[in-house]
Design a protein around this motif. Structure first.
Motif, mmCIF file in Angstrom:
data_model
loop_
_atom_site.group_PDB
_atom_site.id
_atom_site.type_symbol
_atom_site.label_atom_id
_atom_site.label_comp_id
_atom_site.label_asym_id
_atom_site.label_seq_id
_atom_site.Cartn_x
_atom_site.Cartn_y
_atom_site.Cartn_z
ATOM 1 N N LYS A 136 71.084 25.076 32.951
ATOM 2 C CA LYS A 136 71.118 24.923 34.410
ATOM 3 C C LYS A 136 69.741 24.555 34.955
ATOM 4 O O LYS A 136 69.614 23.762 35.893
ATOM 5 C CB LYS A 136 71.632 26.201 35.070
ATOM 6 C CG LYS A 136 73.091 26.521 34.751
ATOM 7 C CD LYS A 136 74.021 25.415 35.184
ATOM 8 C CE LYS A 136 75.459 25.689 34.786
ATOM 9 N NZ LYS A 136 76.354 24.530 35.052
ATOM 10 N N MET A 137 68.713 25.132 34.341
ATOM 11 C CA MET A 137 67.343 24.790 34.766
ATOM 12 C C MET A 137 67.039 23.336 34.432
ATOM 13 O O MET A 137 66.444 22.609 35.228
ATOM 14 C CB MET A 137 66.341 25.717 34.075
ATOM 15 C CG MET A 137 66.491 27.185 34.429
ATOM 16 S SD MET A 137 65.995 27.582 36.104
ATOM 17 C CE MET A 137 64.221 27.583 35.917
ATOM 18 N N SER A 138 67.475 22.898 33.252
ATOM 19 C CA SER A 138 67.270 21.509 32.848
ATOM 20 C C SER A 138 68.001 20.545 33.779
ATOM 21 O O SER A 138 67.513 19.460 34.079
ATOM 22 C CB SER A 138 67.751 21.325 31.402
ATOM 23 O OG SER A 138 67.629 19.981 31.001
ATOM 24 N N ASP A 139 69.180 20.987 34.258
ATOM 25 C CA ASP A 139 69.978 20.166 35.168
ATOM 26 C C ASP A 139 69.489 20.245 36.614
ATOM 27 O O ASP A 139 70.083 19.616 37.498
ATOM 28 C CB ASP A 139 71.445 20.616 35.126
ATOM 29 C CG ASP A 139 72.096 20.378 33.772
ATOM 30 O OD1 ASP A 139 71.570 19.562 32.997
ATOM 31 O OD2 ASP A 139 73.124 21.031 33.497
ATOM 32 N N LYS A 140 68.430 21.034 36.844
ATOM 33 C CA LYS A 140 67.888 21.249 38.189
ATOM 34 C C LYS A 140 68.946 21.799 39.146
ATOM 35 O O LYS A 140 68.998 21.460 40.337
ATOM 36 C CB LYS A 140 67.274 19.963 38.744
ATOM 37 C CG LYS A 140 66.125 19.416 37.894
ATOM 38 C CD LYS A 140 65.410 18.282 38.577
ATOM 39 C CE LYS A 140 64.319 17.705 37.681
ATOM 40 N NZ LYS A 140 63.343 18.720 37.236
ATOM 41 N N ALA A 141 69.809 22.674 38.598
ATOM 42 C CA ALA A 141 70.878 23.267 39.392
ATOM 43 C C ALA A 141 70.503 24.637 39.949
ATOM 44 O O ALA A 141 71.329 25.298 40.567
ATOM 45 C CB ALA A 141 72.141 23.409 38.527
ATOM 46 N N VAL A 142 69.245 25.048 39.726
ATOM 47 C CA VAL A 142 68.809 26.377 40.137
ATOM 48 C C VAL A 142 67.573 26.278 41.027
ATOM 49 O O VAL A 142 66.624 25.565 40.704
ATOM 50 C CB VAL A 142 68.489 27.255 38.902
ATOM 51 C CG1 VAL A 142 67.917 28.596 39.319
ATOM 52 C CG2 VAL A 142 69.745 27.467 38.055
ATOM 53 N N GLY A 143 67.607 27.002 42.154
ATOM 54 C CA GLY A 143 66.452 27.047 43.046
ATOM 55 C C GLY A 143 65.825 28.425 43.130
ATOM 56 O O GLY A 143 64.689 28.573 43.565
#
Length: 565
Positions: free
Chosen positions: A278-285
């Motif tokens: 999810k971090m790699s997909d930039k899906a987390v803030g």
């Protein structure tokens, strides 16, 4: 219940408020990765409280109070107001906001308070295998069991809560809070009950059992099998969907009467998420996880805070099987390397000289930054850990030889896996075999039926835990409480807990704290390790991200979040 010295003001740690970020575009959806395990919408149930409902639903299911960044109860006047009335009998007047309405259009009412009190009062029981058992699977009855009645006209915005004569509950602001007040109209409809208030007043066992069955499991959360009609919101967000692939999606509640949420959509990624992906997909803030729980997690592009939490990292021991005797539990405590565990795993990225996170944790219920902590925990000095020579005769006294101890926790969790491995190495010389029983499906109710010890934070929680009042910590050892997974029972400890909830005289509090810890270190229902360290990170460009290393987690003010990229 406790007076404290604020060594770390977590509320002062604000992430990612960058100058000039207003020129960037606001992100319409923010991913919130938290190591809670959302099992129930109902934070009052055992599974809801242990699963982290407070960290996920505080801005979905609101109440009169929520847990703030320093662990203190904070009034939520958007929901309503609560005021203690002077008099010999403790009385609290509650008034819900006249504009308050659930997302399904049904007004909030005092019926919701009546349902919460009934479910958590402990007074509704039914026949069980060993006698009368509670109908409602309440995480804790603390405070609620001291209430004599809740005066409420069905549908009214006003309620008067009257405590029993002679009983007083100092931390009353922990009652009827966020993630606990459930929509009574949904329970009534689902259970086929015309009125929750009438049902509670008449106390018909058959009717109450129907309500209890729904309250216990009707708000359970199962990915891809969610009827959102059962989950109306009383906060800025409401549940839109929940799936294994797309997470728990919260969207703006159009019926919310307070300030609208600044970001219209929050996606909660719980503990079973592949966080690295999810971090790699930039899906987390926003990230709020146990420090070191995810190995080699790349947090570049985030403002990172490594802080000690108000949760107590600990081993909760069964009181049956290999740990049926206190001698066996003490033997295990002697070999568990508490000091070594703290040195290696207990303070990653910070070095506190005093208070929270400054050393091995020596109390189950008193916060490490409390004035009472040091003078009440002398009994812990016998258990620094690694004492194999002392463990062997203690095992002999227990009549236990070469025991195997299975330690369960919610996996994957690299720090807890390391903890179990270090305990296994330390206890091997004492003839104790420690087995890692961590599992992605583990829940603390498996204690005593598959595992011998639970490794987790306060009350065995896998994720955010703890508060300044310590209500959850005390309940986890109180006889018959849902959070008491080890089924420990001691009448004197129960009496001490009740006294501490009613007495603020400093001499009495110190004496009671000391007696409680002496008792607990002797009977050893749990082995405290250290204040659970948390990693709380906000993506660069985040505004209004505030660290909250308590049961409410970083999501305590998610409706104020703005992320610009």
């Amino acid at each position: 219940m406790r007076q404290t010295i604020g060594v770390l003001s977590a509320g002062a740690l604000v992430g990612g408020a960058l100058a000039g970020c207003s020129a960037k575009n606001q992100v319409p959806s923010i991913g919130y990765a938290v190591d809670a395990v959302p099992l129930s919408y109902n934070g009052g149930t055992t599974s809801g409280a242990n699963g982290g409902a407070a960290a996920i639903f505080s801005r979905v299911s609101t109440g009169f109070f929520y847990t703030g960044p320093d662990g203190q109860p904070v009034a939520d006047t958007d929901y309503g107001t609560a005021k203690q009335v002077p008099g010999d009998v403790q009385t609290i007047q509650y008034r819900l906001n006249p504009d308050g309405v659930y997302s399904d259009g049904v007004p909030t009412s005092c019926d919701d308070l009546v349902l919460e009190w009934a479910a958590r009062s402990g007074r509704f029981t039914k026949a069980g295998a060993g006698g009368q058992v509670p109908m409602f699977d309440a995480a804790s009855t603390a405070g609620y069991r001291d209430i004599e009645k809740v005066e409420c006209q069905p549908g009214s915005k006003d309620a008067t809560v009257v405590f029993r004569p002679g009983r007083h509950f100092l931390p009353w602001q922990t009652l009827f809070g966020a993630a606990n007040l459930m929509p009574a109209h949904i329970a009534a409809q689902s259970a086929g009950v015309p009125s929750v208030v009438s049902a509670v007043q008449t106390a018909d066992p058959t009717v109450m059992d129907k309500l209890a069955q729904f309250w216990n499991t009707g708000w359970n959360l199962t990915p891809d099998k969610l009827d959102t009609k059962l989950f109306p919101s009383s906060g800025p967000y409401r549940i839109d969907s929940y799936s294994a692939t797309d997470g728990l999606v919260l969207v703006k509640n159009e019926k919310w009467w307070g300030l609208p949420p600044r970001t219209p959509r929050i996606v909660v990624w719980p503990k079973n998420t592949d966080l690295k992906q999810k971090m790699s997909d930039k899906a987390v803030g926003v990230v709020d996880i146990g420090a070191g729980s995810v190995k080699d997690l790349d947090l570049s592009g985030f403002s990172v805070n490594q802080v000690p939490g108000r949760g107590a990292e600990q081993l909760v021991l069964a009181t049956s099987g290999v740990f049926a005797s206190s001698d066996a539990r003490r033997a295990f405590a002697l070999c568990v390397p508490r000091k070594t565990l703290f040195d290696k795993l207990g303070h990653p990225g910070f070095d506190q000289k005093s208070g929270l996170g400054s050393g091995p944790l020596n109390s189950r219920t008193t916060q490490a930054d409390s004035l009472y902590y040091a003078p009440s925990t002398g009994a812990a000095g016998k258990y620094p850990g690694g004492d194999t020579a002392g463990a062997q005769p203690a095992l002999s006294s227990a009549g236990v030889s070469n025991p195997t101890v299975r330690v369960g926790y919610r996996a994957p969790d690299d720090r807890r896996a390391q903890t179990v491995a270090m305990i296994a190495d330390a206890c091997r010389a004492a003839g104790i075999t420690v087995v890692d029983a961590g599992s992605p499906t583990f829940v603390p109710t498996q204690l005593g039926a598959g595992v011998d010890a639970v490794l987790g934070s306060t009350a065995g929680a896998p994720g955010p835990a703890g508060s300044l009042s310590g209500i959850g910590a005390a309940a986890a050892l109180y006889t018959g409480q849902g959070l008491n997974f080890g089924h420990y029972g001691n009448g004197r400890y129960d009496a001490i807990t009740d006294q501490l909830a009613a007495d603020d005289d400093s001499t009495n509090v110190l004496n009671l704290d000391t007696e409680a810890e002496n008792l607990l270190w002797n009977e050893m229902p749990t082995i405290p390790l250290f204040d659970t360290p948390r990693t709380i990170a906000f993506g660069n460009g985040m505004q209004s991200g505030v660290v909250n290393p308590t049961e409410s987690g970083a999501g305590w003010n998610m409706d104020r979040w703005v992320l610009r990229r």
